[in-house]
Design a protein around this motif. Structure first.
Motif, PDB file in Angstrom:
ATOM      1  N   UNK A 244       0.719  -1.072  -0.084  1.00 35.79           N
ATOM      2  CA  UNK A 244      -0.133  -0.121  -0.149  1.00 35.79           C
ATOM      3  C   UNK A 244       0.852   1.239  -0.117  1.00 35.79           C
ATOM      4  N   UNK A 245       2.134   1.403   0.712  1.00 30.72           N
ATOM      5  CA  UNK A 245       2.736   2.401   0.783  1.00 30.72           C
ATOM      6  C   UNK A 245       3.284   2.869  -0.655  1.00 30.72           C
ATOM      7  N   UNK A 246       3.977   2.036  -1.271  1.00 33.54           N
ATOM      8  CA  UNK A 246       4.384   2.229  -2.828  1.00 33.54           C
ATOM      9  C   UNK A 246       3.263   2.482  -3.821  1.00 33.54           C
ATOM     10  N   UNK A 247       1.923   2.025  -3.643  1.00 37.47           N
ATOM     11  CA  UNK A 247       1.133   2.127  -4.444  1.00 37.47           C
ATOM     12  C   UNK A 247       0.528   3.543  -4.094  1.00 37.47           C
ATOM     13  N   UNK A 248       0.383   4.028  -3.128  1.00 39.15           N
ATOM     14  CA  UNK A 248      -0.174   5.378  -2.569  1.00 39.15           C
ATOM     15  C   UNK A 248       0.792   6.365  -3.093  1.00 39.15           C
ATOM     16  N   UNK A 249       1.944   6.311  -3.022  1.00 39.57           N
ATOM     17  CA  UNK A 249       3.070   6.984  -3.157  1.00 39.57           C
ATOM     18  C   UNK A 249       3.048   7.592  -4.669  1.00 39.57           C
ATOM     19  N   UNK A 250       2.893   6.644  -5.565  1.00 35.99           N
ATOM     20  CA  UNK A 250       2.952   6.691  -7.021  1.00 35.99           C
ATOM     21  C   UNK A 250       2.032   7.533  -7.609  1.00 35.99           C
ATOM     22  N   UNK A 251       0.642   7.565  -6.861  1.00 35.16           N
ATOM     23  CA  UNK A 251      -0.445   8.578  -7.391  1.00 35.16           C
ATOM     24  C   UNK A 251       0.057   9.952  -6.530  1.00 35.16           C
ATOM     25  N   UNK A 252       0.254   9.707  -5.408  1.00 33.74           N
ATOM     26  CA  UNK A 252       0.338  11.106  -4.630  1.00 33.74           C
ATOM     27  C   UNK A 252       1.718  11.823  -5.168  1.00 33.74           C
ATOM     28  N   UNK A 253       2.716  11.248  -5.587  1.00 38.15           N
ATOM     29  CA  UNK A 253       3.905  11.973  -6.136  1.00 38.15           C
ATOM     30  C   UNK A 253       3.369  12.677  -7.588  1.00 38.15           C
ATOM     31  N   UNK A 254       2.658  11.875  -8.242  1.00 31.35           N
ATOM     32  CA  UNK A 254       2.317  12.469  -9.743  1.00 31.35           C
ATOM     33  C   UNK A 254       0.686  12.277  -9.869  1.00 31.35           C
ATOM     34  N   UNK A 255       0.176  13.463  -9.122  1.00 33.12           N
ATOM     35  CA  UNK A 255      -1.281  13.538  -8.906  1.00 33.12           C
ATOM     36  C   UNK A 255      -2.076  13.573 -10.458  1.00 33.12           C
TER      37      UNK A 255
ATOM     38  N   UNK B  47      -1.062  12.514 -13.233  1.00 34.94           N
ATOM     39  CA  UNK B  47      -0.804  11.704 -14.209  1.00 34.94           C
ATOM     40  C   UNK B  47      -1.971  10.946 -14.521  1.00 34.94           C
ATOM     41  N   UNK B  48      -2.962  10.924 -13.709  1.00 33.67           N
ATOM     42  CA  UNK B  48      -4.129  10.026 -13.902  1.00 33.67           C
ATOM     43  C   UNK B  48      -4.465   8.770 -12.882  1.00 33.67           C
ATOM     44  N   UNK B  49      -5.575   8.023 -12.871  1.00 33.86           N
ATOM     45  CA  UNK B  49      -5.898   7.080 -12.115  1.00 33.86           C
ATOM     46  C   UNK B  49      -4.905   5.778 -12.212  1.00 33.86           C
ATOM     47  N   UNK B  50      -4.636   5.063 -11.222  1.00 33.89           N
ATOM     48  CA  UNK B  50      -3.592   3.982 -11.101  1.00 33.89           C
ATOM     49  C   UNK B  50      -4.790   2.595 -11.272  1.00 33.89           C
TER      50      UNK B  50
ATOM     51  N   UNK C 186      -0.566 -14.628   1.535  1.00 34.85           N
ATOM     52  CA  UNK C 186       0.206 -14.005   0.552  1.00 34.85           C
ATOM     53  C   UNK C 186       1.267 -12.944   0.947  1.00 34.85           C
ATOM     54  N   UNK C 187       2.402 -13.727   0.627  1.00 28.98           N
ATOM     55  CA  UNK C 187       3.718 -12.830   1.443  1.00 28.98           C
ATOM     56  C   UNK C 187       4.524 -11.969   0.338  1.00 28.98           C
ATOM     57  N   UNK C 188       4.118 -11.910  -1.330  1.00 35.25           N
ATOM     58  CA  UNK C 188       4.828 -11.368  -2.089  1.00 35.25           C
ATOM     59  C   UNK C 188       4.027 -11.363  -3.520  1.00 35.25           C
ATOM     60  N   UNK C 189       4.199  -9.968  -4.091  1.00 30.00           N
ATOM     61  CA  UNK C 189       3.219  -9.622  -4.989  1.00 30.00           C
ATOM     62  C   UNK C 189       4.404  -9.062  -6.128  1.00 30.00           C
ATOM     63  N   UNK C 190       4.222  -9.366  -7.475  1.00 29.64           N
ATOM     64  CA  UNK C 190       4.768  -8.710  -8.562  1.00 29.64           C
ATOM     65  C   UNK C 190       3.688  -7.917  -9.438  1.00 29.64           C
ATOM     66  N   UNK C 191       3.721  -6.810  -9.607  1.00 30.32           N
ATOM     67  CA  UNK C 191       2.375  -6.395 -10.514  1.00 30.32           C
ATOM     68  C   UNK C 191       2.807  -5.338 -11.661  1.00 30.32           C
ATOM     69  N   UNK C 192       2.057  -5.359 -12.577  1.00 29.36           N
ATOM     70  CA  UNK C 192       1.748  -4.252 -13.678  1.00 29.36           C
ATOM     71  C   UNK C 192       0.735  -3.404 -13.542  1.00 29.36           C
ATOM     72  N   UNK C 193       0.955  -2.143 -13.851  1.00 23.37           N
ATOM     73  CA  UNK C 193      -0.121  -1.245 -13.904  1.00 23.37           C
ATOM     74  C   UNK C 193       0.022  -0.161 -14.839  1.00 23.37           C
ATOM     75  N   UNK C 194      -0.923   0.695 -14.890  1.00 26.86           N
ATOM     76  CA  UNK C 194      -0.891   1.842 -15.310  1.00 26.86           C
ATOM     77  C   UNK C 194      -1.213   3.281 -14.580  1.00 26.86           C
TER      78      UNK C 194
END
Length: 356
Positions: free
Chosen positions: A163-174, A176-179, A199-207
């Motif tokens: 959640x930390x990294x996913x939040x930071x992406x949108x917060x740093x570049x508001x 840019x558009x939705x995640x 679930x202990x690990x995730x690898x993801x792709x997104x826009x």
């Protein structure tokens, strides 16, 4: 000002220390009570039940810092409460009913999810540079992991870390558009006391708008590693890179580097920030105390925060994304960290670096 902490474990004691520090520094008298299923060795006023604490203590601020798998049950019990709610991340666990949580918080006058990396000077500087220079995001990636193998605390799994990294992406570049999630893979294991296939690990792709995102998050990372990388273009279509590094080598020690590369490969550093706070008594709490200060100032004086809180709408949106990650991640057979009959747990009084 009265503050009720629900769940006085590791996270709750962090909030206690942070609010006590804020009260001392701001000159606002702070009175703290707590609700916990087990009595704690503390001078704070104890309550056995949430409803009794709300009725008899009448808190101005309620902090929800129980284990993440218990967030929903606590938030639902806040129905009718009219003060300010601070909730440890994430908002809930994937199986929880978000509509019931939203109903429980319907009368709250304010809400903030503890997304503490927003309060890093390194994060704030990069966000300002992106906005001020109108940089456009081209690509983003992150690696966000730590070792929580055999931690004594229950957990809903790696979504609580991602959640930390996913939040930071949108917060740093508001701008840019939705995640939007594109794809996800995962690994499950018995790393947690919460089960044998957590679930202990995730690898993801997104826009993020038009920009692709690649990310990795894990609670089974054998070393702490928290980095966010952005590639951006400026008004002249020049390519710029930025890297944020968090909690390295110690908690709250963060670093930002922004640079360009010449055609011969030479790097031109545009800006660099190193954050290494060392105020005694605030170890691992510098960023959290900033959030707590903004909450106290808003409740006491209606002073608007210098940056908006991660409000309930933000928290719900992030939770829906985390739920999608949990639901969509195909996984191989689970890893077994504990093949024997007993599990050697990390002690509850372990050092702050291990528990954070």
């Amino acid at each position: 000002m009265k503050i009720l902490i629900i769940g006085l474990g590791y996270a709750g004691q962090r909030f206690q220390r942070a609010f006590e520090h804020v009260g001392t520094c701001s000159g606002i008298a702070v009175s703290i009570a707590y609700v916990d299923c087990r009595p704690k060795r503390t001078t704070l006023r104890p309550f056995e039940r949430i409803d009794g604490a709300l009725r008899d203590f009448r808190p101005d601020i309620v902090v929800v810092s129980v284990n993440d798998i218990s967030h929903a049950a606590v938030l639902e019990q806040l129905a009718g409460y009219r003060g300010f709610v601070v909730c440890e991340k994430p908002l809930a666990s994937p199986p929880d009913d978000l509509a019931k949580i939203q109903a429980g918080l319907a009368t709250a006058e304010g809400f903030a999810l503890n997304l503490v990396e927003r309060y890093s000077d390194a994060s704030r500087v990069l966000r300002d540079w992106v906005a001020r220079h109108e940089w456009k995001l081209v690509r983003a990636s992150f690696h966000w992991g730590k070792d929580r193998i055999n931690d004594h605390r229950p957990t809903c799994g790696v979504t609580s870390e991602a959640i930390h990294a996913l939040d930071l992406l949108s917060w740093l570049c508001p701008a840019a558009g939705p995640l939007s999630l594109a794809g996800v893979l995962g690994v499950r294991s018995d790393f947690s006391i919460s089960g044998d296939t957590v679930l202990d690990t995730l690898q993801l792709t997104a826009t993020l708008g038009d920009a692709p995102v690649a990310g990795y998050a894990s609670f089974a990372n054998v070393v702490r590693q928290r980095t966010v990388d952005l590639s951006l273009v400026d008004r002249e279509e020049q390519l710029i890179h930025a890297r944020l590094t968090f909690d390295t080598p110690r908690w709250d020690h963060d670093h930002l580097r922004i640079w360009m590369r010449d055609t011969d490969g030479t790097e031109l550093v545009l800006h660099e920030v190193t954050v290494a706070p060392c105020q005694p008594g605030l170890e691992t709490l510098h960023k959290l105390s900033r959030l707590c200060l903004r909450v106290v100032e808003w409740v006491a004086h209606r002073q608007p925060p210098d940056q908006p809180f991660a409000d309930l709408e933000t928290a719900l949106g992030l939770q829906r994304l985390l739920n999608a990650l949990e639901a969509r991640a195909p996984t191989p057979p689970p890893a077994r960290y504990n093949p024997g009959a007993t599990r050697a747990l990390l002690a509850e009084d372990s050092d702050l670096e291990s528990l954070g």
